[in-house]
Design a protein around this motif. Structure first.
Motif, PDB file in Angstrom:
ATOM      1  N   LEU A   1      28.347   3.312-119.626  1.00  0.00           N
ATOM      2  CA  LEU A   1      27.893   2.091-118.963  1.00  0.00           C
ATOM      3  C   LEU A   1      28.676   1.771-117.685  1.00  0.00           C
ATOM      4  O   LEU A   1      28.090   1.265-116.720  1.00  0.00           O
ATOM      5  CB  LEU A   1      27.969   0.901-119.922  1.00  0.00           C
TER       6      LEU A   1
ATOM      7  N   GLY B   1      26.496   1.795-114.516  1.00  0.00           N
ATOM      8  CA  GLY B   1      26.345   0.449-113.958  1.00  0.00           C
ATOM      9  C   GLY B   1      26.785   0.408-112.508  1.00  0.00           C
ATOM     10  O   GLY B   1      26.146  -0.223-111.667  1.00  0.00           O
TER      11      GLY B   1
ATOM     12  N   GLY C   1      23.128  -3.900-111.448  1.00  0.00           N
ATOM     13  CA  GLY C   1      23.806  -3.072-112.433  1.00  0.00           C
ATOM     14  C   GLY C   1      24.255  -3.835-113.656  1.00  0.00           C
ATOM     15  O   GLY C   1      24.093  -3.366-114.781  1.00  0.00           O
TER      16      GLY C   1
ATOM     17  N   THR D   1      22.830  -3.187-117.359  1.00  0.00           N
ATOM     18  CA  THR D   1      23.790  -2.803-118.403  1.00  0.00           C
ATOM     19  C   THR D   1      23.632  -3.709-119.613  1.00  0.00           C
ATOM     20  O   THR D   1      23.615  -3.242-120.754  1.00  0.00           O
ATOM     21  CB  THR D   1      25.225  -2.849-117.849  1.00  0.00           C
TER      22      THR D   1
END
Length: 141
Positions: A101, A105, A115, A119
């Motif tokens: 992530l 992201g 982002g 996420t």
């Protein structure tokens, strides 16, 4: 043909070495911690959250690894936990949706996408899928 084969073998060997650098040490650490009360105590902290998905508390460490590092690190943590095939599939689905992530992201944000929001959506979707799999397992038992 020989050049392609040589390149493929060389690239495959380098990839294997990279994965081994992550997977073997993490697997060994988790396997050693399993022999002590440390992993059980740490798992107890996360047990209330993870039981929502029908998973033992120790699986939280695999999720942290998947979310922040990569799936290979998460697999190295999951293997010594001796989960059922259903639990492994459930973890795989959840981690497949929400993995790496931090990097992804950042990449999404650099493209102009939101982002942080994406996420969060990935985390929520992973949680929903994990919870639904848990419900299916419970209802089919």
């Amino acid at each position: 043909m020989a050049t392609r084969l040589k390149t493929g073998l060389s690239d495959g060997w380098r990839t294997s070495l990279k994965l081994t650098k992550w997977v073997v040490p993490i697997y060994l650490v988790v396997d050693l911690l399993k022999q002590t009360p440390v992993l059980d105590r740490m798992g107890a902290v996360f047990a209330p959250l993870m039981t929502t998905f029908g998973l033992p508390g120790e699986t939280a460490f695999a999720f942290v690894a998947a979310f922040t590092l990569n799936l290979y690190a998460a697999i190295a943590i999951l293997v010594p936990l001796e989960l059922t095939s259903w639990q492994i599939t459930q973890c795989g689905l959840m981690m497949g949706i929400a993995h790496n992530l931090l990097v992804e992201g950042g990449v999404l944000s650099s493209t102009g996408a939101r982002g942080g929001l994406l996420t969060l959506c990935r985390l929520l979707l992973a949680a929903c899928c994990g919870w639904l799999m848990y419900l299916v397992r419970v209802l089919s038992a």
